[in-house]
Structures are given as C-alpha cells and as structure tokens.
Enzyme design. Structure first.
Site, mmCIF file in Angstrom:
data_model
loop_
_atom_site.group_PDB
_atom_site.id
_atom_site.type_symbol
_atom_site.label_atom_id
_atom_site.label_comp_id
_atom_site.label_asym_id
_atom_site.label_seq_id
_atom_site.Cartn_x
_atom_site.Cartn_y
_atom_site.Cartn_z
ATOM 1 N N TYR A 98 0.834 -1.201 0.000
ATOM 2 C CA TYR A 98 0.000 0.000 0.000
ATOM 3 C C TYR A 98 0.871 1.253 0.000
ATOM 4 O O TYR A 98 1.827 1.371 0.765
ATOM 5 C CB TYR A 98 -0.911 0.016 1.230
ATOM 6 N N GLU A 117 -13.177 11.016 2.651
ATOM 7 C CA GLU A 117 -12.378 10.312 1.641
ATOM 8 C C GLU A 117 -13.130 9.095 1.110
ATOM 9 O O GLU A 117 -12.708 7.959 1.272
ATOM 10 C CB GLU A 117 -11.017 9.925 2.246
#
Length: 718
Positions: free
Chosen positions: A110, A486
C-alpha cells in the site's frame, strides 16, 4: 513500550517475541508503564518539565521525547539545538532499503505500488512519481493570501510538528531515508519554518494535508513557502540554502512521501505545547487559590490533610497540601483567626465553596491533565504511519496507527479541565470584588480616597465574565463531530488537530483569566496593607481623643466616661475600615454611629449621675465627636500619603508569607502598582504585563519559589 537489550532486525529497541513465540515482557499491555509514569507528585513533574525545557539540546532517538522538549524546540527557535541519535541510522536505513528491495521484487504494498485510501485498488510501478502526486494532491490547504484573516498554522505548532515527526520516523518502521530527517532537523536548527495551513486535517489518516507542506518543502514544490529566522518569506530554494542543505531537493523514493505525511505529529505537537502550559497554569491556580484564601480572611482548616486523605484522590490531596503549605504561617491567616476570635458572627462559620472546596475542585483537573500529558507523551514517541515496515518478519503491516484518537480524546478532556479551572477562578474573582462577600475589602477593590470616582475592577469583572463564557463554550467536545471522509474510507477519524487547536485557544483564555485574577489579588494584598495602616491610625486617634475628652471632668476630676475607651476601640476593631474611611466622621457612616452608640449606652448605664453636668457622659458626646472630626481626617490623610510614599507605619505583611515571591514579581519585576481612580493607568495595562509574563514563561521561577520549601507532603495530622 517493551524494551530489550538486543533490538530486532529493524535495529530498533522494540521486540515482540523472545524467539519461542512467547511475549518477552510481563507488561505486554503497557499498563504497568502507564502506571509507573504517574508516580511522584504533579509538582515534581512540573519541575522536571521546566528543567528539561531549559536545556540547550534536545536529543532525538525515537523514544523518551517529552512535551517540555517539544515546547522548548517550538518556542525557543535557535536557542535549543536538535540532535539526531546516530545509533538510529541503521534501523532507518534497514526499513528504507526493505521498501526499495520489496518494490524491485514486485511485492505489492500500500502506498508504494498502490493508490491511496479508497482508491488503493489502482496500481503503478512508478514509485517516486506516486509519492510526488501524493504531495501534490494533499497540498489542498488554504492560506487566505490577500485577506485579513490568517489561515496559517502558528510558527510554534509547525516546529513542534516537525520535531515530533522526526522522532517517530527515527524508530525505523517507516521506510524513509535518514538524510530526510537530517534535513528537517537543519530547518529547525536554522529557524526556518514551512508554512502549513491552519485547517484541513482530520488527523486520520494522520495530519495529511498540513504535513504535505513539510514534504513539499523537501521536494522543492514551487508553491512551498517558509518563514526565515528574521521573518522573511523564503521559497524552497532559499530555505535549503539558508539551512545549509547542500544535497538539493529530495527525489522521493517509494513510500517516503507517505512516511512524511501519514502521521499525527501536527496534532500531537500542538497538544504538547498546550499541555506544557496547562501543567504550569494548574499549579498557578493552586497558588492563586491559596492567596485568595489569604486576602479573603479564609479559615485554613479547608486544607487539613485528614479531610482530603478520607477522599483518597491524589490530585485533591496534593492541591490541598500545596495550599496548606502556602497558608501555614501566613500573617493573613493569623490575622483572620483574631477576627474570628473577636467576633465569630462577623462572617459565616464556613467559607463559600469557591474557597473551601478549591482542592476538591482542582484535584480532578490535575489528574485529567496529568493523564493527558502521559497520553500525548506516548503518542509523540509512537510510530504513527501506515503501512509499518517490519524488516525482521519481512513484511509490511497495514494497520491504523495514524488514527489520532489519543490526541482528540486527551485534548477534549484537557479543555474541559481548563474550563473548570477558569470557572473556579471566575467564582473566586467575583467574591473578591464584591464587598458583600470579601470581608472588608472595598467594592470593586477600589483604592482611591473617593470611591464615587473610582470603580476599580468593575470592567475587569465584566471581562472575566466574557473570558469564562468563551472558555465554557470551548469545553464542548470536538471528537463527537466526526464526518465520514475520503469516499467513506476514513469513515471514523479523530479530529485530533482540531481538538488541539481548540485547547490551545482555551489555554490562551485561561492565561487571560489568570493574569486578571493575579492583578486583582495583588490589589487586594495592597488594600489589606492600607486597611491595617488606616485601622491603626483610627484606633490611635480614637484612643487619644477618648483620653483627652472623656477621662476628666471640667474641674479635673476623674469622669465616668473614662470607662468608655475600651468599648470605643472595640468598635474600631470590628468595623470594616473601607465602610467609612472615605469620610470617617460622617454621621451617615457606621463608625461615628457606633461610637455614639457606645457613649449613649454608657450614659444610660450612668443612671442618676447624668443629671449632674460634671458627671454626665451624655454631655461629653458632642465634645468627643467634635474633637474626633478635627483630628481624624487629617490623620487618615497623613497615613495615606505615607503609604503612597513608601513610608507606612505598618509594613506590608505579604513579605512574611510564602506567596510573596509571586506578589514581588508582579509588583517589582513587572512594574505594576495599586490601581486607583486618581491614577491614569488602567487595569488592562497592568493585566497585559502579567499576561505577557505568563506567555513567555517569566512567571515560572517566582511561582515555583512560593513552593520551594514544600517537602512534597501534607502537614502531619496532630
């Protein structure tokens, strides 16, 4: 944190197992560490904070950073040097190398090969470009250029954030080069501060937006602005040159941008600053409560150790012991005891709650503030980003240490404690300026000869009400206002920096209240001094007139009225001076009325002798009052002039008290004086001087001097 002599393969001091898969520390949950950090008195902890704050160097090694060290670097600019521990270099390099090797091997991680947050399903092999894009899209803050409002994070908060971020990255779990931390340290040591937006972070996933501007400076973004040591605005190139960073802008390697921005350093850095001041202010509030008891002629038994021992709470016990120490041997306490002995009905048997329960009120606030301090100190020594690089197990851990909940919760709690301290202070102030409650002090603490042209602290009381109201509003929690962000990836978030900002505002307001209250207390001390001198001259004058007029009759024989003197002096002793002193011989004021009452009572007891002019007490009253009217106003004015010229017959008793260092600081070091309507100087001007001293720390030494003889324990129960 579990610490072992031999670090793990990251090179850090943290280990998880002993090789057999078993936990290697019997405090694996860290509750023991948390409990141990609370040992000792709060005052001793504050003294350690002050000592650390004044050291010239702050060494950074990823652990052991304190809020006082953060405050020192943040507020003293180049006065404190930041030094990175060389032994951390290996762990930092190991994690950085692991990221590069992992990407070269095609490992999917990630923020290294993926997109971010809700769009982490996207993939790329352009690791460096991905980090640059991360910084670009996070540069979403607004600075309000060209407007009157400032939308820039304060200089001190930015420096605090930079220091904390270095400390967390040095632990070697973030995949970033040591040279980047060295560059940030150089900016700190040269007092070059990047401009960060005041708003725009929810402190989960970390303080992304503000920290992206630190990263923007490091990579030389064209929109990067910094403030130099002389206040000049610098672009990235000028900032690098002034800091002596010769390598030029950094080309970010995979994960390095994420390592810079994905942390809680802005929220925890500002929280450190707020808590450093809060710890000092709560000690000040304990001392101010004791001084309040002194000038209010309070009964000191409210500090008796047995009362507080039976309640068990350590914060309360310490607050009471500190107040007990201040009051022990105080001249004002001894004088108040005489007042209570002379006339036990002159005031209530028990003092009002703002005085009598101040230890019970302040104690829980001390405990909350101490706990918040330890929580933030754990946070600034934590690894707060994601993913974490575990070199020893050859893996990247995807978790959520960027969630700044410890900041949001501790700051909400601290702000509530600050509001409670302010509420107590306002209640005490309100009693102090009210002549119905303050045991003989003039209304509004007026110091003039003519109270009709002096309204003293009336404006200050209104200001205090304003401060207190705003402070109570700020006590409302921030953390219950979370919005899903988000694309619902960040669906719970800490609001840590917002809560820290509100707490910093609360600290400023508490300083406004503390400075105003301290000026008022010094005024009250001086008024007690004037009161003692005035009462002395009134007693002497009444005694002289009584001896002259009442002792003998017209033919020189002893007169029955000679027995009145003792009762006349008792009137003076019991009557509040400021209730009559502006016109001491006025028939409408209590002094003359009660003196006459004494003479009339004696005349009534004189019986048949009142019919004889040579033995009549009643016929002496006119002569006594006339003589007093001739002498007393002149004597009172003479005493006032002597006090104003620094030549009082009775010295200021504060010199004999343990609270004297604080009074001396306000009066002598800061150049304040008794406020009167006859003088031009306003209360706000004096309060401003004290406020400045609270802001720059000059008050710390005189405050601690009040407690330098305290042995850290209450007086024994005898």
């Amino acid at each position: 944190m579990m610490e072992l002599p031999n670090g793990n393969c990251n090179g850090s001091s943290l280990n998880v197992c002993n090789g057999n898969g078993n936990l290697s520390n019997n405090d694996s949950l860290n509750w023991g560490m948390a409990a141990d950090s609370m040992r000792g008195s709060h005052l001793d902890e504050v003294k350690r904070m002050v000592e650390e704050y004044r050291k010239a160097v702050v060494p950074l090694g990823g652990k052991g950073l304190t809020i006082s060290q953060v405050a020192a670097v943040a507020t003293q600019n180049t006065g404190v040097a930041v030094e990175l521990a060389e032994e951390t270099r290996y762990a930092v390099k190991a994690s950085s190398d692991w990221v590069v090797d992992s990407m070269n091997k095609g490992t999917d991680s990630y923020g290294v090969t993926t997109g971010f947050g809700a769009t982490s399903h996207r993939r790329t092999k352009q690791g460096g470009a991905l980090q640059n894009e991360l910084i670009r899209f996070l540069n979403a803050g607004i600075f309000g250029n060209g407007t009157e409002s400032t939308q820039t994070l304060p200089h001190t908060a930015t420096r605090a954030a930079m220091l904390v971020r270095i400390n967390t990255l040095l632990q070697g779990y973030s995949g970033i080069r040591f040279e980047i931390m060295e560059a940030i340290a150089k900016f700190l040591n040269h007092n070059i501060t990047p401009c960060l937006p005041l708003r725009g972070t929810i402190t989960a996933s970390g303080d992304l937006v503000p920290l992206s501007y630190v990263a923007g400076l490091l990579i030389g973004r064209p929109n990067s602005k910094s403030i130099g040591p002389n206040g000049q605005i610098l672009n990235a190139k000028e900032a690098f040159q002034l800091a002596g960073i010769e390598t030029g802008f950094f080309e970010l390697q995979p994960k390095e941008g994420l390592a810079l921005v994905n942390g809680t350093a802005v929220g925890s850095g500002l929280a450190s600053l707020a808590l450093f001041e809060t710890n000092l202010l709560v000690v000040l509030s304990e001392i101010l409560s004791a001084i309040f008891a002194e000038v209010m002629q309070g009964k000191p038994e409210f500090t008796d150790h047995l009362t507080h021992k039976l309640k068990h709470h350590p914060g309360q016990i310490e607050a009471a012991a500190i107040m007990e120490h201040i009051l022990d041997g105080s001249y004002y306490v001894k004088a108040a005891q005489k007042v209570h002995d002379i006339d036990p009905l002159q005031k209530p048997k028990q003092d009002r709650y703002a005085l009598r329960t101040s230890p019970q009120w302040l104690g829980p606030q001390i405990e909350v503030i101490r706990n918040a301090t330890k929580m933030i100190e754990r946070e600034i020594n934590s690894v707060n980003d994601n993913p974490l690089i575990d070199v020893s197990r050859n893996k990247a851990l995807h978790g959520g240490n960027f969630q700044g909940t410890p900041i949001g919760v501790s700051m909400d709690n601290t702000r509530l404690a600050i509001a409670s301290i302010g509420k107590l202070m306002f209640a005490q102030f309100s009693e102090l300026v009210n002549d119905f409650y303050n045991n003989g002090l003039p209304s509004n603490l007026t110091g003039s000869r003519n109270p009709s042209l002096d309204y003293g602290f009336k404006g200050a009381e209104i200001a205090m009400a304003s401060y207190c109201s705003e402070l109570q509003y700020l006590a409302n929690p921030v953390t219950n206002h979370v919005q899903s962000a988000e694309q619902h990836n960040q669906d719970v978030n800490s609001l840590g920096l917002i809560s820290s900002r509100k707490t910093a505002e609360a600290v400023e307001i508490l300083k406004l209240m503390s400075s105003t209250f301290l000026v008022a207390l010094c005024q009250a001390i001086d008024l007690r001094h004037i009161e003692e001198n005035l009462k002395s001259v009134v007693k002497n004058t009444v005694s002289q007139v009584a001896k002259r007029v009442l002792t003998v009759g017209v033919n020189g024989e002893l007169h029955p009225s000679r027995f009145c003197e003792k009762d006349l002096l008792n009137v003076v002793e019991r009557e509040y001076v400021f209730a009559y002193i502006d016109d001491p011989c006025s028939a409408t004021y209590p002094l003359m009325q009660k003196l006459r009452h004494v003479l009339v009572d004696h005349a009534l007891e004189n019986g048949d002798r009142e019919g004889n002019s040579s033995t009549s007490i009643f016929q002496k009253i006119g002569a006594f009052e006339q003589e007093l009217k001739t002498l007393l106003p002149k004597e009172v004015e003479s005493v006032r002039v002597d006090v104003e010229n620094g030549n009082p017959a009775v010295p200021n008793r504060i010199i004999e008290c343990r609270s004297y260092p604080l009074y001396k600081f306000v009066r002598e070091n800061l150049g304040t004086s008794l406020l009167t309507g006859e003088k031009i100087r306003s209360p706000g001007e004096e309060c401003d001087k004290v406020f400045a001293a609270l802001c720059d720390g000059r008050f710390i030494d005189p405050m601690l001097d009040c407690l330098k003889e305290w042995n850290g324990a209450p007086l024994p129960i005898c």
